[in-house]
Design a protein around this motif. Sequence first.
Motif, PDB file in Angstrom:
ATOM      1  N   ASP A  78      12.603   1.961 -11.620  1.00  0.00           N
ATOM      2  CA  ASP A  78      12.464   0.776 -10.775  1.00  0.00           C
ATOM      3  C   ASP A  78      11.068   0.207 -10.990  1.00  0.00           C
ATOM      4  O   ASP A  78      10.196   0.866 -11.566  1.00  0.00           O
ATOM      5  CB  ASP A  78      12.663   1.137  -9.300  1.00  0.00           C
ATOM      6  N   TYR A  79      10.833  -1.011 -10.516  1.00  0.00           N
ATOM      7  CA  TYR A  79       9.519  -1.645 -10.653  1.00  0.00           C
ATOM      8  C   TYR A  79       8.939  -1.949  -9.289  1.00  0.00           C
ATOM      9  O   TYR A  79       9.678  -2.210  -8.335  1.00  0.00           O
ATOM     10  CB  TYR A  79       9.624  -2.931 -11.471  1.00  0.00           C
ATOM     11  N   ILE A  80       7.600  -1.924  -9.205  1.00  0.00           N
ATOM     12  CA  ILE A  80       6.913  -2.157  -7.944  1.00  0.00           C
ATOM     13  C   ILE A  80       5.674  -3.007  -8.170  1.00  0.00           C
ATOM     14  O   ILE A  80       5.036  -2.918  -9.224  1.00  0.00           O
ATOM     15  CB  ILE A  80       6.573  -0.811  -7.248  1.00  0.00           C
ATOM     16  N   LEU A  81       5.370  -3.823  -7.175  1.00  0.00           N
ATOM     17  CA  LEU A  81       4.199  -4.697  -7.201  1.00  0.00           C
ATOM     18  C   LEU A  81       3.493  -4.560  -5.863  1.00  0.00           C
ATOM     19  O   LEU A  81       4.137  -4.652  -4.807  1.00  0.00           O
ATOM     20  CB  LEU A  81       4.636  -6.154  -7.401  1.00  0.00           C
ATOM     21  N   ILE A  82       2.199  -4.325  -5.891  1.00  0.00           N
ATOM     22  CA  ILE A  82       1.439  -4.291  -4.648  1.00  0.00           C
ATOM     23  C   ILE A  82       1.318  -5.722  -4.151  1.00  0.00           C
ATOM     24  O   ILE A  82       0.848  -6.607  -4.871  1.00  0.00           O
ATOM     25  CB  ILE A  82       0.063  -3.630  -4.858  1.00  0.00           C
ATOM     26  N   GLY A  83       1.803  -5.957  -2.937  1.00  0.00           N
ATOM     27  CA  GLY A  83       1.837  -7.292  -2.354  1.00  0.00           C
ATOM     28  C   GLY A  83       3.271  -7.758  -2.178  1.00  0.00           C
ATOM     29  O   GLY A  83       4.223  -7.102  -2.607  1.00  0.00           O
ATOM     30  N   ALA A  84       3.424  -8.893  -1.533  1.00  0.00           N
ATOM     31  CA  ALA A  84       4.750  -9.458  -1.276  1.00  0.00           C
ATOM     32  C   ALA A  84       5.155 -10.395  -2.397  1.00  0.00           C
ATOM     33  O   ALA A  84       4.329 -11.125  -2.945  1.00  0.00           O
ATOM     34  CB  ALA A  84       4.752 -10.206   0.052  1.00  0.00           C
ATOM     35  N   SER A  85       6.434 -10.375  -2.757  1.00  0.00           N
ATOM     36  CA  SER A  85       6.978 -11.270  -3.776  1.00  0.00           C
ATOM     37  C   SER A  85       8.447 -11.528  -3.469  1.00  0.00           C
ATOM     38  O   SER A  85       9.151 -10.652  -2.985  1.00  0.00           O
ATOM     39  CB  SER A  85       6.863 -10.655  -5.170  1.00  0.00           C
ATOM     40  N   SER A  86       8.888 -12.736  -3.777  1.00  0.00           N
ATOM     41  CA  SER A  86      10.307 -13.065  -3.632  1.00  0.00           C
ATOM     42  C   SER A  86      10.949 -13.328  -4.989  1.00  0.00           C
ATOM     43  O   SER A  86      12.073 -13.810  -5.058  1.00  0.00           O
ATOM     44  CB  SER A  86      10.472 -14.280  -2.711  1.00  0.00           C
ATOM     45  N   ALA A  87      10.244 -12.994  -6.078  1.00  0.00           N
ATOM     46  CA  ALA A  87      10.780 -13.188  -7.422  1.00  0.00           C
ATOM     47  C   ALA A  87      12.066 -12.389  -7.586  1.00  0.00           C
ATOM     48  O   ALA A  87      12.173 -11.257  -7.111  1.00  0.00           O
ATOM     49  CB  ALA A  87       9.756 -12.772  -8.472  1.00  0.00           C
ATOM     50  N   SER A  88      13.045 -12.949  -8.267  1.00  0.00           N
ATOM     51  CA  SER A  88      14.343 -12.281  -8.412  1.00  0.00           C
ATOM     52  C   SER A  88      14.302 -11.107  -9.390  1.00  0.00           C
ATOM     53  O   SER A  88      15.172 -10.245  -9.358  1.00  0.00           O
ATOM     54  CB  SER A  88      15.408 -13.280  -8.846  1.00  0.00           C
ATOM     55  N   GLU A  89      13.298 -11.072 -10.244  1.00  0.00           N
ATOM     56  CA  GLU A  89      13.107  -9.937 -11.143  1.00  0.00           C
ATOM     57  C   GLU A  89      11.617  -9.634 -11.218  1.00  0.00           C
ATOM     58  O   GLU A  89      10.789 -10.479 -10.869  1.00  0.00           O
ATOM     59  CB  GLU A  89      13.701 -10.195 -12.517  1.00  0.00           C
ATOM     60  N   PRO A  90      11.248  -8.428 -11.645  1.00  0.00           N
ATOM     61  CA  PRO A  90       9.835  -8.046 -11.613  1.00  0.00           C
ATOM     62  C   PRO A  90       8.971  -8.966 -12.479  1.00  0.00           C
ATOM     63  O   PRO A  90       9.294  -9.211 -13.638  1.00  0.00           O
ATOM     64  CB  PRO A  90       9.826  -6.630 -12.179  1.00  0.00           C
ATOM     65  N   PRO A  91       7.857  -9.466 -11.929  1.00  0.00           N
ATOM     66  CA  PRO A  91       6.933 -10.261 -12.730  1.00  0.00           C
ATOM     67  C   PRO A  91       6.140  -9.363 -13.678  1.00  0.00           C
ATOM     68  O   PRO A  91       6.166  -8.132 -13.554  1.00  0.00           O
ATOM     69  CB  PRO A  91       6.028 -10.920 -11.686  1.00  0.00           C
ATOM     70  N   GLU A  92       5.423  -9.964 -14.599  1.00  0.00           N
ATOM     71  CA  GLU A  92       4.647  -9.211 -15.597  1.00  0.00           C
ATOM     72  C   GLU A  92       3.690  -8.208 -14.966  1.00  0.00           C
ATOM     73  O   GLU A  92       3.471  -7.140 -15.514  1.00  0.00           O
ATOM     74  CB  GLU A  92       3.853 -10.175 -16.483  1.00  0.00           C
ATOM     75  N   GLU A  93       3.102  -8.553 -13.826  1.00  0.00           N
ATOM     76  CA  GLU A  93       2.109  -7.670 -13.216  1.00  0.00           C
ATOM     77  C   GLU A  93       2.718  -6.504 -12.445  1.00  0.00           C
ATOM     78  O   GLU A  93       1.999  -5.625 -11.983  1.00  0.00           O
ATOM     79  CB  GLU A  93       1.133  -8.456 -12.332  1.00  0.00           C
ATOM     80  N   ALA A  94       4.029  -6.452 -12.294  1.00  0.00           N
ATOM     81  CA  ALA A  94       4.697  -5.312 -11.651  1.00  0.00           C
ATOM     82  C   ALA A  94       4.659  -4.112 -12.593  1.00  0.00           C
ATOM     83  O   ALA A  94       4.599  -4.255 -13.813  1.00  0.00           O
ATOM     84  CB  ALA A  94       6.129  -5.670 -11.293  1.00  0.00           C
ATOM     85  N   ASP A  95       4.690  -2.926 -12.023  1.00  0.00           N
ATOM     86  CA  ASP A  95       4.615  -1.692 -12.805  1.00  0.00           C
ATOM     87  C   ASP A  95       5.886  -0.868 -12.661  1.00  0.00           C
ATOM     88  O   ASP A  95       6.488  -0.830 -11.586  1.00  0.00           O
ATOM     89  CB  ASP A  95       3.435  -0.839 -12.328  1.00  0.00           C
ATOM     90  N   GLU A  96       6.236  -0.186 -13.725  1.00  0.00           N
ATOM     91  CA  GLU A  96       7.407   0.696 -13.697  1.00  0.00           C
ATOM     92  C   GLU A  96       7.070   1.982 -12.961  1.00  0.00           C
ATOM     93  O   GLU A  96       6.014   2.588 -13.175  1.00  0.00           O
ATOM     94  CB  GLU A  96       7.856   1.039 -15.113  1.00  0.00           C
ATOM     95  N   ILE A  97       7.974   2.402 -12.088  1.00  0.00           N
ATOM     96  CA  ILE A  97       7.822   3.686 -11.405  1.00  0.00           C
ATOM     97  C   ILE A  97       8.209   4.778 -12.388  1.00  0.00           C
ATOM     98  O   ILE A  97       9.322   4.805 -12.901  1.00  0.00           O
ATOM     99  CB  ILE A  97       8.679   3.752 -10.133  1.00  0.00           C
ATOM    100  N   ARG A  98       7.267   5.661 -12.663  1.00  0.00           N
ATOM    101  CA  ARG A  98       7.495   6.729 -13.634  1.00  0.00           C
ATOM    102  C   ARG A  98       7.875   8.049 -12.993  1.00  0.00           C
ATOM    103  O   ARG A  98       8.509   8.881 -13.599  1.00  0.00           O
ATOM    104  CB  ARG A  98       6.242   6.940 -14.492  1.00  0.00           C
ATOM    105  N   GLN A  99       7.453   8.241 -11.733  1.00  0.00           N
ATOM    106  CA  GLN A  99       7.781   9.485 -11.051  1.00  0.00           C
ATOM    107  C   GLN A  99       7.800   9.240  -9.553  1.00  0.00           C
ATOM    108  O   GLN A  99       7.013   8.445  -9.027  1.00  0.00           O
ATOM    109  CB  GLN A  99       6.763  10.570 -11.384  1.00  0.00           C
ATOM    110  N   VAL A 100       8.711   9.933  -8.864  1.00  0.00           N
ATOM    111  CA  VAL A 100       8.793   9.881  -7.404  1.00  0.00           C
ATOM    112  C   VAL A 100       8.634  11.309  -6.898  1.00  0.00           C
ATOM    113  O   VAL A 100       9.368  12.205  -7.300  1.00  0.00           O
ATOM    114  CB  VAL A 100      10.151   9.302  -6.940  1.00  0.00           C
ATOM    115  N   ILE A 101       7.648  11.499  -6.010  1.00  0.00           N
ATOM    116  CA  ILE A 101       7.388  12.825  -5.446  1.00  0.00           C
ATOM    117  C   ILE A 101       7.609  12.756  -3.939  1.00  0.00           C
ATOM    118  O   ILE A 101       7.120  11.849  -3.278  1.00  0.00           O
ATOM    119  CB  ILE A 101       5.945  13.283  -5.744  1.00  0.00           C
TER     120      ILE A 101
END
Length: 120
Positions: A78-101
């Motif tokens: 999944d992708y995550i961006l610090i801050g609020a966004s209403s974009a329908s898909e992740p923008p360039e500055e969003a990061d891929e989640i590599r691990q969930v602990i």
Amino acid sequence: MSSAANWSYTATATIWRRIRDADGSDTDGGGQPYGWETPIAIICDYQGGLSAKIGDIGREIVVKNTIWTEYSEARQGDYILIGASSASEPPEEADEIRQVIRFADTFERLADDFALITGV
């Protein structure tokens, strides 16, 4: 939400979850991605720039951001961006989640906490 999370999770992040089929795959038979679910705003806290290295054998990842949250539905890919966004898909500055602990809610046992780790 636990009382500890109530005072510590004061930031907002936006997460885009990959659409997955019943088997958990995020691509069709031809390898094409299904796309993205509607973005979700989550309450969190975060830290950037960790230098720890994590990963499976043969794959080394340098941590970019760690996001702490009680949101339990995030998955690797999944992708995550610090801050609020209403974009329908992740923008360039969003990061891929590599691990969930997952961490226990030690004090109140109301909701576990999760570290969502992104990589570069």
